[in-house]
Scaffold this active site. Structure first.
Site, PDB file in Angstrom:
ATOM      1  N   GLU A 234       0.881  -1.170   0.000  1.00 33.96           N
ATOM      2  CA  GLU A 234       0.000   0.000   0.000  1.00 33.96           C
ATOM      3  C   GLU A 234       0.908   1.206   0.000  1.00 33.96           C
ATOM      4  O   GLU A 234       1.559   1.506   0.990  1.00 33.96           O
ATOM      5  CB  GLU A 234      -0.923  -0.011   1.225  1.00 33.96           C
ATOM      6  CG  GLU A 234      -2.062   0.991   1.114  1.00 33.96           C
ATOM      7  CD  GLU A 234      -1.790   2.295   1.826  1.00 33.96           C
ATOM      8  OE1 GLU A 234      -1.374   3.257   1.133  1.00 33.96           O
ATOM      9  OE2 GLU A 234      -1.974   2.364   3.040  1.00 33.96           O
ATOM     10  N   CYS A 268      -2.285   8.756   3.096  1.00 39.14           N
ATOM     11  CA  CYS A 268      -2.306   8.323   1.705  1.00 39.14           C
ATOM     12  C   CYS A 268      -3.704   8.440   1.106  1.00 39.14           C
ATOM     13  O   CYS A 268      -3.851   8.697  -0.085  1.00 39.14           O
ATOM     14  CB  CYS A 268      -1.814   6.884   1.596  1.00 39.14           C
ATOM     15  SG  CYS A 268      -0.094   6.651   2.070  1.00 39.14           S
TER      16      CYS A 268
END
Length: 461
Positions: A234, A268
């Site tokens: 990720e 993020c």
């Protein structure tokens, strides 16, 4: 190698740690391997009992843990406590659902018969020690969303956390130990990034998961591929936040402020690029900018603070460089844009308009409370701008037109599409991205199965 807690609010070093030497690291790897042999045979009920207890302890520790996180990486303390509560919720969820998610599966009877078997089943078996390379921005949550499913699946965890959150890293090891997990089930490795490559090459480490930067992801994926080991990545995100004419503008602008500045913008999945239909652009920009200006920036230990310091001086410098580059390229600063005087690594909530494709901030992830505004002539242009990025983690769309919703869900290149709401992770829903935002999924049934040996069991007549 510098492993230390440095308070971002004032730049003062609170505590330093010596990295583990090779002898200690070897001891822990042997322990992980030995523990897995027995832990893998425990029942779901036993694992669930331990994980429920870890969640209960975390809830009891919420105030202390919140202050620790805030001291280490600067998150406003209200948000730090909320992170701890979210982790406890995820632990309870996996404790309650893992047995069902990993239950044996039986193929259709006709297919079993056609194969010549009397019985066929698919069983999910744990892989072994899994290495987790985790970032500082959600220092509890990033780890727990890996650890909870991994432990419930029967794996054991090895945590290499970011070097600026050592107290949080050590707390996590202690948390699982206090809950009753045996010592080798979850271990924190106080090591530098340079040691990760050797760990990945060690045959006792069976898989790896990383949340972090694109360069870090490339390095881990490269070595893991060489060793033929499973990875989940990720990485970064530059999420679009699209506002169409039918949207509730007041609500869209209000949520946009939170979506951009949660965790001081260091997320993020924070919305970063705000793409607004030209018919409502001016009205949205006015509301959004006013909301950003109204945020309280200051001491992250203050309960009323909305935006704290960035986690590091380097992080602030990088963000400032992106803003300065955009301004030199012709972007307009609607608010913020100037580093404040005084101690700590603070940067004000900032809104930039008039963004061009040649600007760095159009291509690079802005990790801090800086938003970019784009004007779209129609739905087609909104989709083009939204997809004009190397990242594809999540996306946000504001519209009350169902045909537009269908189009965005079909065409946006992202792991998630949130309609009339802000991106948020939940243990029941898969989380992850496409393109340079990584691959694989965390959370939900998809996440717990990532580090399982999916085994076909065929029995003859």
């Amino acid at each position: 190698m510098h492993i230390a807690t440095v308070n971002p609010a004032n730049g003062e070093t609170v505590k330093t740690y010596h990295p583990m030497d090779e002898e200690e690291l070897e001891r822990r790897l042997r322990l992980a391997e030995a523990t897995f042999r027995t832990y893998r045979t425990t029942t779901f009920d036993e694992r669930a009992r331990l994980l429920h207890r870890a969640a209960e302890i975390l809830d009891e520790d919420q105030g202390t843990v919140g202050r620790m996180i805030t001291t280490e990486m600067g998150k406003p303390v209200r948000q730090a406590r909320a992170e701890a509560a979210k982790c406890a919720k995820a632990m309870h969820w996996y404790a309650d659902h893992a047995a069902e998610l990993l239950a044996d599966e039986e193929p259709a009877a006709d297919d079993v018969k056609d194969s010549g078997a009397s019985r066929v089943l698919v069983r999910y078996r744990p892989l072994g020690p899994v290495l987790a390379v985790m970032p500082w921005n959600f220092p509890l949550w990033q780890v727990v969303r890996f650890a909870a499913p991994a432990l419930m699946a029967g794996n054991v965890g090895l945590l290499k956390h970011a070097s600026n959150v050592p107290q949080t890293a050590l707390y996590l090891e202690d948390l699982f130990h206090r809950a009753g997990f045996t010592e080798g089930c979850f271990q924190t490795l106080l090591i530098g990034s340079a040691a990760v490559d050797d760990l990945l090459r060690d045959e006792r480490v069976k898989a790896a998961t990383l949340t972090g930067s694109e360069p870090a992801g490339r390095a881990v994926a490269s070595t893991a591929a060489e060793m033929i080991k499973k990875t989940v990545l990720e990485l970064g995100g530059s999420d679009p936040y699209v506002v169409m004419p039918s949207a509730d503008l007041d609500r869209a602008a209000e949520v946009a402020v939170t979506a951009r500045t949660q965790n001081t913008g260091q997320s993020c999945i924070a919305a970063k690029r705000f793409i607004v239909h030209t018919d409502v652009y001016d009205a949205f920009a006015e509301r959004f900018t006013a909301g950003m200006k109204a945020l309280k920036v200051g001491d992250p230990m203050d309960e009323d603070t909305d935006v704290g310091p960035l986690s590091s001086e380097r992080g602030r410098d990088d963000l400032e460089e992106l803003v300065d580059d955009a301004v030199r390229g012709g972007a307009t600063v609607l608010c913020g844009g100037e580093r404040p005087e005084g101690p700590g690594w603070f940067y004000p909530p900032t809104v930039l308009a008039g963004i061009g494709r040649e600007m760095r901030i159009h291509r690079e992830e802005a990790f801090g409370p800086v938003a970019t505004l784009y004007r779209a002539a129609d739905l087609d242009e909104a989709v083009l701008i939204a997809n004009d990025t190397d990242f594809g983690l999540s996306s946000n769309v504001w519209t009350r037109d169902e045909a537009e919703v269908d189009r965005f869900v079909r065409d946006l290149e992202a792991g998630s599409v949130y309609v009339n709401g802000m991106t948020a992770s939940h243990p029941a829903f898969p989380f992850g991205g496409v393109k340079r935002s990584g691959y694989g999924r965390e959370l939900s049934g998809h996440g717990i199965r990532e580090f399982c040996n999916i085994t076909t069991v065929w029995q003859g007549a």
